[in-house]
Scaffold this motif. Structure first.
Motif, PDB file in Angstrom:
ATOM      1  N   HIS A 232      -6.385   5.920  -1.399  1.00 39.39           N
ATOM      2  CA  HIS A 232      -5.373   5.438  -0.454  1.00 39.39           C
ATOM      3  C   HIS A 232      -5.883   5.500   0.990  1.00 39.39           C
ATOM      4  N   PHE A 233      -5.426   4.545   1.793  1.00 38.30           N
ATOM      5  CA  PHE A 233      -5.444   4.718   3.248  1.00 38.30           C
ATOM      6  C   PHE A 233      -4.170   4.074   3.784  1.00 38.30           C
ATOM      7  N   PRO A 373      -0.312  -0.622 -11.117  1.00 37.38           N
ATOM      8  CA  PRO A 373      -1.645  -1.058 -10.676  1.00 37.38           C
ATOM      9  C   PRO A 373      -1.623  -1.941  -9.429  1.00 37.38           C
ATOM     10  N   GLU A 374      -0.572  -1.871  -8.617  1.00 37.86           N
ATOM     11  CA  GLU A 374      -0.531  -2.651  -7.384  1.00 37.86           C
ATOM     12  C   GLU A 374      -1.573  -2.114  -6.412  1.00 37.86           C
ATOM     13  N   VAL A 375      -1.784  -2.839  -5.312  1.00 35.99           N
ATOM     14  CA  VAL A 375      -2.818  -2.425  -4.357  1.00 35.99           C
ATOM     15  C   VAL A 375      -2.237  -2.112  -2.983  1.00 35.99           C
ATOM     16  N   ALA A 376      -0.912  -2.198  -2.832  1.00 36.12           N
ATOM     17  CA  ALA A 376      -0.305  -1.911  -1.530  1.00 36.12           C
ATOM     18  C   ALA A 376       1.154  -1.531  -1.724  1.00 36.12           C
ATOM     19  N   ILE A 377       1.703  -0.807  -0.745  1.00 41.56           N
ATOM     20  CA  ILE A 377       3.118  -0.453  -0.708  1.00 41.56           C
ATOM     21  C   ILE A 377       3.538  -0.406   0.747  1.00 41.56           C
ATOM     22  N   VAL A 378       4.763  -0.865   1.028  1.00 37.06           N
ATOM     23  CA  VAL A 378       5.296  -0.908   2.391  1.00 37.06           C
ATOM     24  C   VAL A 378       6.452   0.074   2.493  1.00 37.06           C
ATOM     25  N   ASP A 407      -4.922   0.166  -1.296  1.00 31.34           N
ATOM     26  CA  ASP A 407      -6.000   0.583  -2.190  1.00 31.34           C
ATOM     27  C   ASP A 407      -7.318   0.136  -1.562  1.00 31.34           C
ATOM     28  N   HIS A 408      -8.133   1.094  -1.117  1.00 31.06           N
ATOM     29  CA  HIS A 408      -9.344   0.769  -0.365  1.00 31.06           C
ATOM     30  C   HIS A 408     -10.425   0.137  -1.251  1.00 31.06           C
TER      31      HIS A 408
END
Length: 440
Positions: A232-233, A373-378, A407-408
């Motif tokens: 994560h970042f 398995p998503e790559v982002a969350i807001v 997801d970096h």
């Protein structure tokens, strides 16, 4: 009299097993057809299982937390009729090996069918105080209500309260966060509404062991999976929402009675549907075992929703094709379905990007965990009025921070920063949400 064995039914396409979340009956109980006998949990939903016949419960498959195969033995009920033919029972469930016979079924005193539930209520209400260990003291204070306005209590406590004819809104809970425990029901059955001594400043001893089951265990497993496999970042950006809030208030004044009130979330989802058009790497899922990133044209947005059972994520499908009011109606429908446990597997799967918000309890900033398995969350943080320098003086402005995690392995820092900047522009100048335009 005949004893019939009933199996765990198919509760959703592709689901092979389910965890027993709670029993609402016990061995010896007399039940009626369609009474809810238990709750089972999958990684997508909690489902209530009704009884297919009435009779006396003689055997239960296991304790809460036990994982059962679909089609495995669930419950045995003694009925007045003859046992159903074996072929008929096999047709009612998939061809799955039966659960192993328990070494020693739980002992329970037989109870005849004609005995009314009121007899059980009277028996429980007249139990001598010495029948159960005496608790040190009960804590005085108001009843604690959950997010849905109902008292906090486990399903088994609710079921027992129904059997005893006790209104949970009159029972003070002494569990964590004011949760009502079985002991609180016993206290109420013995003492009723009698005033109790406050122990707010008394020393407290003892521990409580809570088995992690059901939705709570599914949440724990998913969060552990996300944190262990996703690097994560996070980016936290300050957004001025003065113009957006003015527009929202104007729309609610003009159309609120006929179309329903708008919250901030429909505007945010509208902004997300625009932002991911120019940043398709954000609206994606990553199969890290196969090494494949799938970018999605449609925005299926997961909405993290707190319920009495734990965090659930119902999914709004095709956000890009909805108006503000359609989005608001769908948010309300899915939130109510999740909190009332009516959300099915279809409502809880297939998200491509998740939004999470702490609502009025929000913080200045958060670092949300990505929904694998998503790559982002807001993440949406609390809106506050802050002094903002306009070039000549400080003026009060409504401000809100967006906390976005990425997801970096899939999203580079520069691309994430551009995506967050695009969201900021759309929310600070909300007229852009309704224009047909694209970044060059």
């Amino acid at each position: 009299m005949a004893e019939q064995t009933f199996k765990l039914p198919d509760i959703g396409e592709g689901i092979a097993e389910a965890e027993l979340a709670d029993w609402l009956v016990k061995v010896g109980d007399v039940i009626r057809e369609d009474d809810v006998i238990c709750e089972v949990t999958t990684d997508k939903a909690t489902v209530e299982i009704p009884a297919s016949v009435g009779g006396r419960v003689t055997w239960l498959a296991g304790e809460p937390g036990t994982v059962l195969a679909i089609g495995g033995d669930l419950i045995r009920i003694e009925t007045d009729g003859e046992a159903a033919p074996a072929a008929e029972q096999e047709a009612a469930a998939p061809d799955t090996p039966p659960a192993p016979e328990p070494a020693a079924p739980a002992a329970a005193a037989p109870q005849s069918a004609p005995v009314a539930q009121s007899a059980r209520v009277a028996q429980a209400a007249t139990v001598a105080p010495a029948a159960a260990p005496k608790r040190a003291a009960r804590t005085a204070g108001p009843v604690t209500l959950g997010p849905t306005g109902k008292p906090l209590a486990a399903p088994s406590v609710r079921g027992r309260a129904r059997d005893l004819g006790i209104d949970l809104r009159r029972v003070r809970g002494t569990g964590p966060a004011g949760r009502i425990l079985h002991e609180d029901l016993e206290d109420y059955a013995t003492h009723g509404d009698a005033p109790v001594r406050s122990t707010a400043f008394a020393p407290r001893d003892g521990t409580e062991e809570i088995r992690v089951t059901g939705i709570r265990r599914a949440i724990a497993e998913r969060m552990a999976l996300s944190k262990s496999r996703i690097p994560h970042f996070s980016i936290i950006e300050e957004v001025e929402v003065e113009a957006l809030e003015t527009l929202r208030a104007s729309l609610n004044t003009q159309f609120g009675d006929s179309r329903g009130k708008l919250t901030l979330l429909p505007f945010l989802l509208r902004a997300l549907s625009e932002a991911v058009r120019d940043h398709p790497a954000i609206n994606a899922t990553y199969d890290d075992e196969a090494g494949i990133v799938t970018r999605h044209a449609a925005l299926h947005c997961g909405m993290a929703t707190q319920t009495d059972s734990g965090l659930m994520v119902p999914v709004l499908r095709h956000v890009e094709a909805m108006t503000l009011w359609e989005t608001a109606q769908e948010i309300r429908r899915l939130s109510e379905a999740a909190r009332s446990r009516r959300a099915g597997p279809k409502d809880l799967s297939g998200s491509t990007l998740t939004v999470t918000s702490l609502g009025p309890l929000g913080a200045v900033a958060t670092t949300p965990i990505i929904n694998h398995p998503e790559v982002a969350i807001v993440g949406v943080n609390k809106m506050t009025v802050r002094p903002v320098w306009n070039g000549t003086e400080f003026v009060p402005r409504r401000m809100m921070n967006l906390s976005c995690s990425f997801d970096h392995r899939v999203v580079d820092g520069w691309d994430a920063a551009e995506f967050v900047a695009k969201l900021k522009r759309l929310l600070e100048v909300p007229a852009m949400l309704f224009m047909e335009w694209r970044d060059e």
